[in-house]
Design a protein around this motif. Structure first.
Motif, PDB file in Angstrom:
ATOM      1  N   MET A   1      -0.491  48.850  55.342  1.00 28.47           N
ATOM      2  CA  MET A   1      -1.940  49.218  55.302  1.00 28.47           C
ATOM      3  C   MET A   1      -2.475  48.928  56.621  1.00 28.47           C
ATOM      4  N   PRO A   2      -3.781  49.742  56.931  1.00 23.91           N
ATOM      5  CA  PRO A   2      -4.465  49.265  58.255  1.00 23.91           C
ATOM      6  C   PRO A   2      -5.504  48.261  57.688  1.00 23.91           C
ATOM      7  N   TYR A   3      -4.733  47.059  57.527  1.00 17.53           N
ATOM      8  CA  TYR A   3      -5.940  46.090  57.053  1.00 17.53           C
ATOM      9  C   TYR A   3      -5.736  44.723  58.044  1.00 17.53           C
ATOM     10  N   ILE A   4      -6.796  44.633  58.533  1.00 12.15           N
ATOM     11  CA  ILE A   4      -6.890  43.204  59.519  1.00 12.15           C
ATOM     12  C   ILE A   4      -7.423  41.901  58.615  1.00 12.15           C
ATOM     13  N   ALA A   5      -6.950  41.017  58.761  1.00 12.32           N
ATOM     14  CA  ALA A   5      -7.872  39.501  58.342  1.00 12.32           C
ATOM     15  C   ALA A   5      -7.678  38.408  59.450  1.00 12.32           C
ATOM     16  N   PHE A   6      -8.673  37.613  59.276  1.00  9.74           N
ATOM     17  CA  PHE A   6      -8.846  36.540  60.283  1.00  9.74           C
ATOM     18  C   PHE A   6      -8.815  35.383  59.639  1.00  9.74           C
ATOM     19  N   ALA A   7      -7.884  34.243  59.965  1.00  8.28           N
ATOM     20  CA  ALA A   7      -7.565  33.312  59.263  1.00  8.28           C
ATOM     21  C   ALA A   7      -7.345  31.876  60.141  1.00  8.28           C
ATOM     22  N   LYS A   8      -7.434  31.144  59.459  1.00  5.63           N
ATOM     23  CA  LYS A   8      -6.825  29.410  59.996  1.00  5.63           C
ATOM     24  C   LYS A   8      -5.643  29.147  59.018  1.00  5.63           C
ATOM     25  N   PHE A   9      -4.670  28.702  59.605  1.00  3.50           N
ATOM     26  CA  PHE A   9      -3.431  28.191  58.583  1.00  3.50           C
ATOM     27  C   PHE A   9      -3.699  26.701  58.452  1.00  3.50           C
ATOM     28  N   ASP A  10      -4.038  26.503  57.053  1.00  4.04           N
ATOM     29  CA  ASP A  10      -4.191  25.104  56.562  1.00  4.04           C
ATOM     30  C   ASP A  10      -3.367  24.847  55.489  1.00  4.04           C
ATOM     31  N   GLU A  11      -2.657  23.789  55.616  1.00  2.00           N
ATOM     32  CA  GLU A  11      -1.788  23.272  54.401  1.00  2.00           C
ATOM     33  C   GLU A  11      -0.918  24.265  53.736  1.00  2.00           C
ATOM     34  N   ASP A  12      -0.072  25.250  54.412  1.00  2.00           N
ATOM     35  CA  ASP A  12       0.688  26.044  54.004  1.00  2.00           C
ATOM     36  C   ASP A  12       0.163  27.128  53.508  1.00  2.00           C
ATOM     37  N   ARG A  13      -1.493  27.335  53.708  1.00  2.00           N
ATOM     38  CA  ARG A  13      -1.940  28.559  53.030  1.00  2.00           C
ATOM     39  C   ARG A  13      -3.027  29.082  54.299  1.00  2.00           C
ATOM     40  N   PHE A  14      -3.321  30.583  53.958  1.00  2.00           N
ATOM     41  CA  PHE A  14      -4.127  31.017  54.890  1.00  2.00           C
ATOM     42  C   PHE A  14      -5.701  30.691  54.284  1.00  2.00           C
TER      43      PHE A  14
ATOM     44  N   ILE B   1       3.500  53.926  54.701  1.00  2.00           N
ATOM     45  CA  ILE B   1       3.960  54.196  56.140  1.00  2.00           C
ATOM     46  C   ILE B   1       3.765  52.730  57.037  1.00  2.00           C
ATOM     47  N   GLU B   2       4.764  52.343  57.576  1.00  3.38           N
ATOM     48  CA  GLU B   2       4.647  51.110  58.324  1.00  3.38           C
ATOM     49  C   GLU B   2       3.622  51.126  59.468  1.00  3.38           C
ATOM     50  N   GLN B   3       2.847  50.105  59.715  1.00  2.00           N
ATOM     51  CA  GLN B   3       1.901  49.940  60.837  1.00  2.00           C
ATOM     52  C   GLN B   3       2.752  49.539  61.926  1.00  2.00           C
ATOM     53  N   ASP B   4       2.454  49.955  63.349  1.00  2.00           N
ATOM     54  CA  ASP B   4       3.180  49.835  64.418  1.00  2.00           C
ATOM     55  C   ASP B   4       2.555  48.316  65.068  1.00  2.00           C
ATOM     56  N   MET B   5       3.820  47.592  65.316  1.00  2.00           N
ATOM     57  CA  MET B   5       3.456  46.088  65.920  1.00  2.00           C
ATOM     58  C   MET B   5       2.631  46.273  67.469  1.00  2.00           C
ATOM     59  N   ARG B   6       3.265  47.346  68.089  1.00  2.00           N
ATOM     60  CA  ARG B   6       2.758  47.494  69.431  1.00  2.00           C
ATOM     61  C   ARG B   6       1.307  47.799  69.534  1.00  2.00           C
ATOM     62  N   SER B   7       0.997  48.831  68.562  1.00  2.00           N
ATOM     63  CA  SER B   7      -0.627  48.994  68.498  1.00  2.00           C
ATOM     64  C   SER B   7      -1.282  47.808  68.247  1.00  2.00           C
TER      65      SER B   7
END
Length: 144
Positions: free
Chosen positions: A70-83, A16-22
């Protein structure tokens, strides 16, 4: 962590697709609750398997990723075309009913528990083609 069929965005009809507004609501709650925080941009590209928010948190610019299926969250920095995945335990409270994945989990080699994963043949072909090495490479991919 076990990767389930469809997590890559392929063979995912049963998810099931997660909701962008949430997701936006949770991010806005974070930036209004944390001192010196600001939402900079939301990115929702339908062909990506994740939605993302770019925020400024004090002197640090972060990307928050929300898996689309999926109800997954991640925190990242975007460096050199990779997270480059980060662990931000103090921010988990802003994402209720979501699993905030740690950098350690996302940087785990895909081959470590390969027999536990229930990915489809199509997903394994994409993993091989794009030379994905870690769980994070599969969960937060932008394969075309």
């Amino acid at each position: 962590m076990r990767l389930t069929k469809g997590i890559s965005g392929f063979d995912s009809d049963h998810l099931i697709e997660q909701d962008m507004r949430s997701f936006q609501s949770m991010v806005y709650h974070l930036v209004t609750s944390e001192q010196r925080a600001k939402a900079l941009q939301f990115i929702d590209q339908p062909h990506f398997v994740y939605m993302q928010a770019m925020i400024q948190l004090e002197d640090e610019r972060l990307t928050i990723l929300h898996h689309r299926l999926m109800p997954y969250i991640a925190f990242a920095k975007f460096d050199e075309d990779r997270f480059r995945f980060l662990t931000k335990d103090h921010l988990h409270k802003y994402f209720p009913m979501r699993k905030c994945l740690t950098a350690e989990t996302l940087n785990t080699l895909l081959t470590r528990d390969k027999e536990l994963h229930s990915l489809s043949e199509v997903e394994w072909k994409y993993i091989s083609h794009f030379d994905s090495k870690t769980l994070g490479d599969v969960i937060f991919n932008y394969w075309d």
